[in-house]
Design an enzyme around this catalytic site. Structure first.
Site, mmCIF file in Angstrom:
data_model
loop_
_atom_site.group_PDB
_atom_site.id
_atom_site.type_symbol
_atom_site.label_atom_id
_atom_site.label_comp_id
_atom_site.label_asym_id
_atom_site.label_seq_id
_atom_site.Cartn_x
_atom_site.Cartn_y
_atom_site.Cartn_z
ATOM 1 N N GLY A 90 72.262 82.690 97.290
ATOM 2 C CA GLY A 90 71.700 83.944 96.807
ATOM 3 C C GLY A 90 70.991 84.714 97.901
ATOM 4 O O GLY A 90 70.877 84.263 99.050
ATOM 5 N N LEU A 127 67.724 85.581 98.278
ATOM 6 C CA LEU A 127 66.504 84.964 98.791
ATOM 7 C C LEU A 127 66.795 83.639 99.463
ATOM 8 O O LEU A 127 66.204 83.321 100.501
ATOM 9 C CB LEU A 127 65.488 84.777 97.663
ATOM 10 C CG LEU A 127 64.174 84.108 98.053
ATOM 11 C CD1 LEU A 127 63.482 84.873 99.184
ATOM 12 C CD2 LEU A 127 63.247 83.980 96.847
ATOM 13 N N ALA A 147 68.094 81.142 90.157
ATOM 14 C CA ALA A 147 67.727 81.709 88.851
ATOM 15 C C ALA A 147 68.960 82.273 88.170
ATOM 16 O O ALA A 147 69.929 82.658 88.826
ATOM 17 C CB ALA A 147 66.682 82.811 89.013
ATOM 18 N N TYR A 148 68.903 82.305 86.854
ATOM 19 C CA TYR A 148 69.867 83.060 86.060
ATOM 20 C C TYR A 148 69.298 84.466 85.971
ATOM 21 O O TYR A 148 68.277 84.691 85.325
ATOM 22 C CB TYR A 148 70.000 82.432 84.669
ATOM 23 C CG TYR A 148 71.007 83.104 83.758
ATOM 24 C CD1 TYR A 148 72.228 82.516 83.491
ATOM 25 C CD2 TYR A 148 70.732 84.329 83.150
ATOM 26 C CE1 TYR A 148 73.157 83.117 82.638
ATOM 27 C CE2 TYR A 148 71.644 84.952 82.312
ATOM 28 C CZ TYR A 148 72.847 84.332 82.063
ATOM 29 O OH TYR A 148 73.754 84.949 81.228
ATOM 30 N N TYR A 160 65.630 87.136 79.405
ATOM 31 C CA TYR A 160 65.421 86.773 80.805
ATOM 32 C C TYR A 160 63.937 86.575 81.099
ATOM 33 O O TYR A 160 63.535 85.565 81.689
ATOM 34 C CB TYR A 160 66.009 87.862 81.709
ATOM 35 C CG TYR A 160 65.638 87.734 83.163
ATOM 36 C CD1 TYR A 160 66.079 86.668 83.925
ATOM 37 C CD2 TYR A 160 64.841 88.705 83.786
ATOM 38 C CE1 TYR A 160 65.749 86.551 85.271
ATOM 39 C CE2 TYR A 160 64.514 88.601 85.124
ATOM 40 C CZ TYR A 160 64.965 87.526 85.863
ATOM 41 O OH TYR A 160 64.624 87.422 87.191
ATOM 42 N N TRP A 185 62.672 93.646 91.961
ATOM 43 C CA TRP A 185 63.627 94.585 92.567
ATOM 44 C C TRP A 185 64.117 94.102 93.940
ATOM 45 O O TRP A 185 64.099 94.838 94.926
ATOM 46 C CB TRP A 185 62.996 95.967 92.708
ATOM 47 C CG TRP A 185 62.528 96.619 91.437
ATOM 48 C CD1 TRP A 185 62.203 96.027 90.253
ATOM 49 C CD2 TRP A 185 62.307 98.021 91.230
ATOM 50 N NE1 TRP A 185 61.802 96.949 89.317
ATOM 51 C CE2 TRP A 185 61.855 98.192 89.893
ATOM 52 C CE3 TRP A 185 62.435 99.137 92.029
ATOM 53 C CZ2 TRP A 185 61.535 99.435 89.363
ATOM 54 C CZ3 TRP A 185 62.110 100.375 91.498
ATOM 55 C CH2 TRP A 185 61.668 100.517 90.171
#
Length: 281
Positions: A10, A12, A59-60, A120, A142
């Site tokens: 991902g 991050l 994360a989802y 979420y 964001w």
């Protein structure tokens, strides 16, 4: 120090690897390595890897899909966190502005009451509840990074295809460059911090403001041949399955005091990211 990073593929996760300090002996995993929905497999992997530090960047994040698949979102955003928190490693868990309802008259502080308004947000709040006293919880918002799946790259694609775009102007927050977030996380670890911290880039924006800046900066860099017309629209004009906080600005002052960092405005970081994006071709 042996460090396990989840969500390696991902935005991050990649930024954490790119900015890792020399003392970090990193094992980075993604879905192909360990399925976070399989609690036994995750526990066994952690036990075998024996990390001293876990940074959970997985994360989802499919906000709208989570409305119809909350159980899957919970298994990744909460249940997997519980497994990580059962290990002997210190945990850095990354959460979101979506744990708040967006009704605050000021930027949200780390200690403010949570009141998520989406599936979420609920599952991310549940994940936070598994973080222990000696761990680190970092909320952000964001997030974007060069090469990632994010608002900036979506806007660049649409701006290259269309002459006019409508972008929501009544949701307020602040963008966050993932590289800057990664540096903050490493800084918190090196400071032996514990507790809840907020990080986003300095300044305030709506999604409309963000889109206008993307267009202007990308055009200046030669990434867009023409400047599209960007119209501000209301959230009600762009209905989605999940509700979003109308105001999700995070108060990052405590984080900046601890790390001694000067705040960097989101537009400055956007410009840096776009230069990286351009270099990627």
């Amino acid at each position: 120090m042996k460090v396990l990073i989840t969500g390696a593929g991902g935005q991050l996760g990649g930024a954490l690897q790119k900015t890792a300090p020399s003392w970090a002996d990193i094992t980075a995993i993604d879905i192909a390595d360990v399925d976070l929905t399989d609690r036994e497999a995750l526990a066994a992997f952690i036990d075998g890897a024996a990390p001293e530090l876990i940074i959970n960047a997985a994360a989802y994040t499919a906000v709208d899909k989570a409305e119809s698949d909350e159980n899957l979102a919970r298994s990744i955003n909460a249940d997997a966190v519980a497994v990580m928190a059962q290990s002997d490693a210190k945990l850095v868990h990354v959460s979101t502005d979506f744990v708040f309802d967006g009704s605050s008259p000021r930027a949200y502080r780390p200690e403010d009451e949570r009141a998520p308004i989406s599936a979420y947000g609920r599952t991310k709040a549940e994940g936070e509840d598994h973080v222990r006293d000696g761990d680190i919880l970092v909320r952000t918002a964001w997030v974007y990074e060069a090469g990632g799946a994010n608002f900036v790259r979506t806007m660049l694609r649409l701006m290259g295809e269309r002459d006019e775009l409508g972008v929501v102007a009544d949701q307020i927050g602040a963008p966050t460059w993932a590289t800057g977030l990664a540096r903050v996380i490493w800084g918190l670890v090196e400071s032996q911090a514990r507790g809840t911290f907020h990080h986003s880039d300095a300044g305030t924006a709506s999604w409309y403001d963000f889109a206008v800046a993307i267009a202007e900066e990308a055009h200046a860099l030669g990434m867009l041949s023409n400047m599209p017309t960007i119209r501000p629209i209301a959230t009600s004009d762009y209905p989605t399955p999940a509700r979003r906080p109308a105001f999700s600005l995070l108060d990052c002052s405590a984080t900046r005091r601890l790390l001694g960092d000067d705040p960097i405005h989101w537009r400055t970081n956007l410009r840096t990211m776009l230069k990286e994006e351009k270099a990627l071709g």
